[in-house]
Write a protein that holds these residues in place. Structure first.
Motif, mmCIF file in Angstrom:
data_model
loop_
_atom_site.group_PDB
_atom_site.id
_atom_site.type_symbol
_atom_site.label_atom_id
_atom_site.label_comp_id
_atom_site.label_asym_id
_atom_site.label_seq_id
_atom_site.Cartn_x
_atom_site.Cartn_y
_atom_site.Cartn_z
ATOM 1 N N ARG A 29 17.824 -6.460 -10.459
ATOM 2 C CA ARG A 29 18.351 -6.788 -11.794
ATOM 3 C C ARG A 29 18.712 -5.440 -12.407
ATOM 4 O O ARG A 29 17.873 -4.778 -13.008
ATOM 5 N N SER A 30 19.957 -5.025 -12.226
ATOM 6 C CA SER A 30 20.310 -3.626 -12.489
ATOM 7 C C SER A 30 21.689 -3.502 -13.121
ATOM 8 O O SER A 30 22.517 -4.416 -13.034
ATOM 9 N N PRO A 31 21.968 -2.329 -13.744
ATOM 10 C CA PRO A 31 23.307 -2.072 -14.281
ATOM 11 C C PRO A 31 24.340 -2.009 -13.163
ATOM 12 O O PRO A 31 24.062 -1.490 -12.078
ATOM 13 N N TRP A 32 25.537 -2.489 -13.437
ATOM 14 C CA TRP A 32 26.604 -2.526 -12.440
ATOM 15 C C TRP A 32 27.017 -1.131 -11.995
ATOM 16 O O TRP A 32 27.404 -0.916 -10.843
ATOM 17 N N TYR A 33 26.903 -0.152 -12.897
ATOM 18 C CA TYR A 33 27.382 1.197 -12.550
ATOM 19 C C TYR A 33 26.626 1.778 -11.350
ATOM 20 O O TYR A 33 27.125 2.674 -10.669
ATOM 21 N N ARG A 34 25.428 1.272 -11.073
ATOM 22 C CA ARG A 34 24.664 1.794 -9.933
ATOM 23 C C ARG A 34 25.298 1.433 -8.587
ATOM 24 O O ARG A 34 24.943 2.003 -7.565
ATOM 25 N N LEU A 35 26.230 0.480 -8.608
ATOM 26 C CA LEU A 35 26.897 0.083 -7.369
ATOM 27 C C LEU A 35 28.311 0.638 -7.253
ATOM 28 O O LEU A 35 28.986 0.408 -6.250
ATOM 29 N N GLN A 36 28.776 1.366 -8.246
ATOM 30 C CA GLN A 36 30.190 1.738 -8.307
ATOM 31 C C GLN A 36 30.623 2.681 -7.189
ATOM 32 O O GLN A 36 31.797 2.729 -6.848
ATOM 33 N N ASN A 37 29.696 3.428 -6.602
ATOM 34 C CA ASN A 37 30.046 4.349 -5.514
ATOM 35 C C ASN A 37 29.661 3.797 -4.146
ATOM 36 O O ASN A 37 29.687 4.534 -3.155
ATOM 37 N N ASN A 38 29.329 2.516 -4.114
ATOM 38 C CA ASN A 38 28.964 1.866 -2.854
ATOM 39 C C ASN A 38 30.244 1.495 -2.104
ATOM 40 O O ASN A 38 30.917 0.521 -2.440
ATOM 41 N N ASP A 283 13.335 -0.635 -16.829
ATOM 42 C CA ASP A 283 14.542 -0.639 -15.998
ATOM 43 C C ASP A 283 15.370 -1.913 -16.148
ATOM 44 O O ASP A 283 16.301 -2.150 -15.385
ATOM 45 N N ASP A 284 15.044 -2.757 -17.140
ATOM 46 C CA ASP A 284 15.880 -3.922 -17.413
ATOM 47 C C ASP A 284 17.246 -3.435 -17.908
ATOM 48 O O ASP A 284 17.311 -2.591 -18.818
ATOM 49 N N PRO A 285 18.351 -3.921 -17.341
ATOM 50 C CA PRO A 285 19.662 -3.349 -17.681
ATOM 51 C C PRO A 285 20.066 -3.554 -19.138
ATOM 52 O O PRO A 285 20.708 -2.667 -19.732
ATOM 53 N N ILE A 286 19.738 -4.693 -19.723
ATOM 54 C CA ILE A 286 20.082 -4.932 -21.130
ATOM 55 C C ILE A 286 19.259 -4.015 -22.020
ATOM 56 O O ILE A 286 19.774 -3.378 -22.949
ATOM 57 N N PHE A 287 17.974 -3.940 -21.722
ATOM 58 C CA PHE A 287 17.081 -3.062 -22.477
ATOM 59 C C PHE A 287 17.553 -1.619 -22.395
ATOM 60 O O PHE A 287 17.655 -0.914 -23.411
ATOM 61 N N GLU A 288 17.862 -1.155 -21.189
ATOM 62 C CA GLU A 288 18.299 0.225 -20.981
ATOM 63 C C GLU A 288 19.556 0.543 -21.786
ATOM 64 O O GLU A 288 19.647 1.588 -22.445
ATOM 65 N N ALA A 289 20.530 -0.377 -21.758
ATOM 66 C CA ALA A 289 21.793 -0.130 -22.457
ATOM 67 C C ALA A 289 21.594 -0.080 -23.968
ATOM 68 O O ALA A 289 22.180 0.775 -24.656
ATOM 69 N N ARG A 290 20.787 -0.983 -24.496
ATOM 70 C CA ARG A 290 20.593 -1.018 -25.947
ATOM 71 C C ARG A 290 19.763 0.165 -26.424
ATOM 72 O O ARG A 290 19.990 0.676 -27.526
ATOM 73 N N ILE A 291 18.803 0.607 -25.604
ATOM 74 C CA ILE A 291 18.028 1.797 -25.963
ATOM 75 C C ILE A 291 18.936 3.021 -26.010
ATOM 76 O O ILE A 291 18.867 3.831 -26.945
#
Length: 371
Positions: A29-38, A283-291
């Protein structure tokens, strides 16, 4: 008589399965940007796009054959647009994230700021809006909720409950609990819970902030109690609740979905045990982005977001206990931070005015007296 349509549909299925494989292990359950270089994923997305392009003219031809195929064609057009949207770059105002399961995946767009999305609905017409819930306030104030929805001119009102919490319920915080980050913490929660479970003859909810803690607690509890043990994941939520009510002496272990929207009245539920204060996982993606967004605005993420969100969630979990004017029971919150840390006051002030104790003997006596 359109074998090529079936073949192309199967090819699309294969490319989607390949995309799932390229996204890595299940349970993410992660931010999409972590896959952008895959690179493997980039190619898999291109393959899905190509399969969609090749299927499109075939399904358009087939759509004239029946109403069902026409509906398929319409759904195809919607899905194609969504797939492009959810695999492309996104605006800064959108939280772009994903989840993976053993055989599937989900792509998400979540608004960074709900108020921006919601305000046009408020302004669309002249009408009154009423928001009502038992859990909208934090320490008696509504700012956290109204700020999130952009309700700048809202009038607020907090009414007293019809329940006599001081007489109907005890709030119990056990003594001598280890730090919640300690590896022995879940075992300590189970040890503190067992005397209460025995005293009220089952009839208990144990609510956890993580699936890992739930699983560990289930393994520890099973050999130590003689009451039916129901664990989230064994079957669907509604079936578990029906079985809990039918048995009349069961112990149910659940995570987030059981913290709200669950209404068990009467003697079947006499004890609710919460393992930890429900702060969001870092490491929740919504939590991380809002923080990150709050930090960029120069605001304090803990006091402005993390704490009020946790307070509201705890109130929801606590609300499973007293559901009627005749209900009685104990709310045990195992987390020692409720009384040892300064922020614990925000939780205590926001909870219903239950009689408080830290003495196990008083809790056991109270539970044994419940019919």
């Amino acid at each position: 008589d359109m074998k090529v349509l079936t073949e192309q549909a199967r090819l699309l299925e294969k490319t989607v399965r390949d995309m799932r494989i390229a996204m890595g292990e299940s349970g993410q359950r992660s931010p999409w940007y972590r896959l952008q270089n895959n690179k493997e994923l980039i190619q898999a997305i291109a393959d899905v796009h190509n399969a969609l392009e090749e299927l499109e003219p075939l399904i358009k031809v087939a759509s004239a054959r029946s109403k069902g195929l026409e509906n398929c064609c319409n759904r195809f057009a919607e899905i194609k647009l969504l797939f492009t949207l959810l695999t492309d770059n996104t605006k800064r105002s959108v939280i772009h994230w994903y989840e993976t399961y053993s055989q599937s995946f989900v792509l998400h767009h979540t608004p960074q700021n709900v108020a921006e999305e919601f305000r046009p609905h408020l302004e669309a017409s002249e009408r009154s809006w009423i928001f009502t819930s038992a859990t909208l306030s934090v320490e008696g104030e509504f700012e956290h909720y109204t700020d999130q929805l952009g309700l700048d001119t809202a009038r607020t009102l907090q009414l007293p409950s019809t329940f006599d919490y001081a007489e109907q319920a005890l709030l119990y915080v056990p003594r001598y609990m280890p730090d919640p980050n300690n590896s022995s913490y879940t075992a300590a929660v189970v040890n503190a819970a067992i005397p209460l479970i025995e005293a009220c003859r089952g009839r208990t909810f144990l609510l956890f902030t993580s699936h890992a803690a739930l699983k560990q607690a289930a393994e520890l509890l099973a050999p130590q109690i003689n009451f039916p043990l129901l664990v989230q994941g064994q079957t669907g939520k509604e079936k578990l609740l029906k079985e809990f009510c039918r048995l009349g002496n069961a112990v149910l272990l659940g995570t987030s979905s059981f913290w709200e929207g669950v209404d068990v009245r009467g003697e079947q539920l006499s004890c609710v045990i919460i393992d930890k204060l429900p702060f969001s996982v870092p490491d929740d993606p919504i939590f991380e982005a809002r923080i990150n967004a709050l930090k960029q605005q120069g605001r304090e993420p803990f006091t402005d977001y993390q704490l009020p969100e946790a307070v509201i969630t705890l109130k929801q979990g606590a609300g499973r206990l007293i559901r009627d004017i005749t209900d009685q029971g104990v709310l045990m919150i195992a987390d020692p931070r409720l009384v040892t840390r300064d922020f614990g006051a925000a939780f205590l002030t926001s909870l219903p005015p239950m009689t408080r104790t830290r003495e196990e003997a008083k809790v056991v006596e109270f539970l044994k007296a419940i019919e």
